[in-house]
Design an enzyme around this catalytic site. Structure first.
Site, PDB file in Angstrom:
ATOM      1  N   THR A   3      61.775 114.472  -2.950  1.00 48.79           N
ATOM      2  CA  THR A   3      62.692 115.566  -3.188  1.00 48.79           C
ATOM      3  C   THR A   3      62.188 116.897  -2.702  1.00 48.79           C
ATOM      4  OG1 THR A   3      63.588 114.537  -5.154  1.00 48.79           O
ATOM      5  CG2 THR A   3      63.626 116.897  -5.142  1.00 48.79           C
ATOM      6  N   SER A   4      63.105 117.820  -2.528  1.00 47.84           N
ATOM      7  CA  SER A   4      62.749 119.238  -2.420  1.00 47.84           C
ATOM      8  C   SER A   4      63.556 119.989  -3.466  1.00 47.84           C
ATOM      9  CB  SER A   4      63.094 119.777  -1.030  1.00 47.84           C
ATOM     10  OG  SER A   4      62.386 119.055  -0.044  1.00 47.84           O
TER      11      SER A   4
END
Lengths: 233, 279, 284
Positions: free
Chosen positions: A29-30
């Site tokens: 994820t970011s």
């Protein structure tokens, strides 16, 4: 080793894609959240993976906990959803019992308590952000071990590694809404560009004191142009 | 008290036919004989004061306190059975600490009062325990400013501008009602508190006494410490502490003088009445 | 069987808001023999009167050491005192283990008070039937506390509990202002004089029935029983113990007969405080 995601051996860095349980969904994820002049902005990509397979390309990793406290989830989707549900229960109870909404610090504290006491069973990296009556906008990060860190902005998830330099260069205290949203969007664009586990759309939530949460959506096929449409929640 | 002797007053948690819990009422009796204790919620803080009768000169002055600090920003004064009060305060301290642990925040006064009210109420529910023989006055301050609550043996509690309990509560209450508490400052308040304790003191029956007084305050010194405190320190900048000795002594001196002057006027008035009768 | 309906247990308030069971427990203290405690700037002393149930029996324990810096004297049910002092010993050892320091006196006293309070609020429990005088030294100096079955604790300059202890209190109230500056021996002597005032007319302090303990700043608790009490009784003797006084009275009588001068001497021998401060004063 249960939680190993990567290690260094003689033949280079080996990323263990199988560290999750069979079939478990990972938010490689970011995510990020920032304080700005009027409150906080949370942002996230939308990619969910099972191994190399993209299980969901339009995931919503920004989750509401109370009227004015939200969180960004990274790690195991199942774990972080469960933790968010438990914290939401506790904070709703708090509000009913005490006649006023909990502070952001309190919300972060309950997240931490759960993440820390169950650290061996959980894969959860969570950012808590929100506004409250007395301290305004605040951002807290709870990484994998269950520690708790308050800061003016925080970035997390696999994609965050690529944007430390970007964020450090472009950060300003007390940005206005436009500047803040631009900061978050550009940072996430970079993270998505470089991180294989991040991608899809960019989602944002803006929280301002005394105002309803505002959602924003930016699409990759429009080059994340500002703004394709606004959704009120 | 007509139902005394009918058997409904022999066990806690039992209702009489007219819907009363006598054991709770008897617990309140234990408080009614206790030392006069008051709380004043002022503009910039809260004051707790109590009349401390000196039962023996062998007691160490300053030891054997009746008002306790429960958390840095909260104090509780109890009247009634002293050991019950100690138990009650220990519980309040536990509540304050667990609040800090759970919520990374100092406990709001309303929330502590609510929890302690529930705790007192639980002791009216079972025949295996007795109610607390104390009334507790909770003083503190939080994000909403100064707060003052009084919890009774039944578990009932209310928020107050000014609260009084113990033997001299009636006299104290009528004095408190004369004050404009939303405009009163702490420095004015301690003088009023000292005077009220003197007025409520029954010098015909009681022996010598001293005043124990504390306040919840936020001065420049404490507010600054809260801001510059180390990371992780949870404190809202308010502090419950003893009223500085010089201020208390001055307040007590003035109170004594005021009450004595008033008495003299009363005596004069009575003297005149007498003369009228003679005529 | 009961005096009234409200004194069967400790969870019932009387209509006046009293708890009779607790008040009765307070009475149990008065059944025990007297114990006296007093403190100076540097020391705290405990003195107590031991009783023996029968002529050939041993004397009961009146003073229990808790730690090097802490001891208690008891009046009332000694098994209850043993429970409480065992608890205090645990607290004391826990403090040494955890904090590497002797437990502060007020802490240990508060802990037994809290324990005792619970016994007055729950059905099926009874209040402790013992009063304690706790003497100890900590970072803040010497301390003397009184503990009661109600859970009440009070800090004193001088205190007395047990049978006829009012007489000892009267002595203490008269003299306590001088206590802060007296020497170790003088402090014990004041204690013995106070204790002596609680004696019945035909009794006196002896090496058998007197127990002494003293603790001071930088000085471990030391207990004196049996022959080791003699030194203090002798010191007291020079001041005129009852026994010494009786002996001197006898010799005076023998030697003087009906001489007026001897009557004067006799009056002088009756001691500094006269009959009012002596064993004659037995009101409780």
């Amino acid at each position: 080793m249960v939680n190993r995601t990567g290690n260094l051996t003689e033949d280079g860095i080996h990323v263990d894609m199988e560290h999750l349980k069979k079939g478990e969904v990972n938010l490689g994820t970011s995510i990020m959240a920032i304080q700005f002049a009027d409150g906080v902005i949370l942002g996230a990509d939308s990619r969910t993976t099972t191994g190399a397979y993209i299980a969901n390309r339009v995931t919503d990793k920004l989750t509401q906990i109370t009227d004015s406290i939200w969180c960004c989830r990274s790690g195991s989707a199942a774990d972080t959803q469960a933790v968010a549900d438990i914290v939401r229960y506790h904070l709703n109870l708090f509000e009913i019992q005490n006649g006023h909404p909990p502070s952001v610090a309190t919300a972060a504290s309950i997240f931490q308590e759960i993440c820390y006491t169950n650290k061996d069973a959980l894969t959860a990296g969570i950012i808590v952000a929100g506004v409250d009556r007395h301290k305004g906008g605040q951002v807290y990060n709870i990484p994998l071990g269950g520690s708790l860190h308050q800061s003016k902005y925080t970035i997390s998830g696999s994609g965050s590694s690529y944007i430390y330099g970007f964020c450090d260069s472009y950060w300003k205290d007390d940005m206005n809404l436009e500047e803040g949203m631009k900061f978050v969007k550009e940072a996430l664009k970079e993270a998505i560009k470089w991180d294989g586990s991040s991608g899809g759309v960019i989602r944002m939530v803006v929280l301002k004191k005394g105002k309803k949460p505002e959602r924003h959506l930016f699409l990759p096929d429009e080059d994340y142009v500002d703004p394709p449409k606004k959704q009120a929640e | 008290m007509t139902s005394i002797g009918t058997g409904y007053d022999l066990s806690n948690s039992v209702f009489s036919p007219d819907g009363r819990n006598f054991q709770v009422e008897y617990a309140q009796k234990a408080v009614e004989n206790g030392p006069t204790t008051i709380g004043l919620r002022c503009k910039d803080g809260v004051i707790l004061a109590c009349e401390k009768l000196i039962t023996s000169k062998l007691l160490v002055p300053g030891s054997n306190k009746r008002i306790s600090t429960v958390d840095r920003h909260i104090g509780i004064a109890t009247s009634g059975l002293i050991p019950d009060g100690k138990h009650f305060i220990n519980r309040a301290r536990d509540e304050a600490i667990s609040w800090r642990r759970n919520f990374k925040d100092s406990v709001p006064i309303a929330s502590l009062a609510d929890r302690m009210g529930s705790y007192a109420q639980a002791y009216t529910l079972y025949s295996s325990v007795r109610p607390f023989g104390v009334t507790a006055i909770v003083a503190g301050a939080d994000n909403d400013g100064p707060g003052l609550y009084m919890i009774e043996p039944s578990g009932l509690y209310w928020g107050y501008f000014g609260a009084a309990t113990g033997k001299g509560r009636q006299a104290a209450k009528s004095e408190i009602e004369k004050l404009n508490l939303s405009e009163l400052t702490l420095l004015q308040g301690i003088k009023e508190a000292a005077r009220i304790i003197y007025v409520a003191h029954d010098d015909n029956k009681d022996k010598e006494f001293e005043i124990e007084m504390t306040w919840v305050t936020k001065d420049a010194k404490t507010a600054n410490a809260a801001v510059t405190g180390s990371r992780g320190m949870i404190w809202n900048g308010w502090v419950h502490e003893e009223v500085p000795k010089e201020l208390l002594e001055e307040a007590a001196r003035e109170a004594k003088k005021a009450v004595e002057e008033e008495d003299e006027e009363d005596d004069d008035a009575k003297g005149e009445e007498k003369m009228d009768e003679d005529l | 069987m009961f005096r009234n309906n409200y004194d069967n247990d400790s969870v019932t308030f009387s209509p006046q808001g009293r708890i009779f069971q607790v008040e009765y427990a307070l009475e149990a203290i008065k059944q025990g023999s007297a114990a006296v405690g007093l403190r100076s700037k540097t020391h705290v002393a405990l003195v107590a009167l031991k009783r023996n149930a029968e002529e050939l029996g041993s004397y009961q324990k009146k003073i229990i050491p808790i730690d090097k810096h802490l001891g208690v004297a008891l009046a009332g049910l000694s098994p209850d005192a043993r429970v409480l002092s065992n608890f205090m010993r645990q607290q004391s050892m826990a403090s040494r283990l955890l904090y590497k320091r002797p437990v502060p006196v007020s802490r240990v006293v508060n802990s037994i008070a809290d324990k005792a309070q619970v016994n007055t609020q729950h059905y099926g429990k009874r209040p402790y039937g013992v009063g304690l005088l706790i003497a100890g030294v900590d970072e803040t100096g010497p301390h003397l506390w009184e503990f009661q079955p109600s859970g009440q604790i009070l800090e004193y300059f001088g205190a007395a509990i047990g049978a006829r202890s009012q007489s000892a209190r009267t002595y203490l109230e008269r003299h306590f202002e001088s206590f802060p500056d007296v020497s170790r021996d003088e402090l014990v002597l004041h204690g013995l004089k106070a204790l002596r005032d609680t004696l019945q007319q035909d009794k006196e302090l002896t090496t058998d029935n007197t127990s002494i303990a003293i603790v001071g700043i930088g000085e471990d608790l030391k207990q004196y029983d049996g022959p080791r009490v003699k030194r203090f009784l002798d010191l007291l003797g020079e001041d005129g113990t009852k026994s010494q006084r009786a002996a001197r009275l006898d010799t005076a009588m023998d030697a003087g007969g009906a001489d007026d001068d001897n009557d004067d001497e006799l009056a002088g021998l009756l001691g500094e405080s006269g009959p009012s401060g002596s064993a004659m004063d037995t009101t409780e």
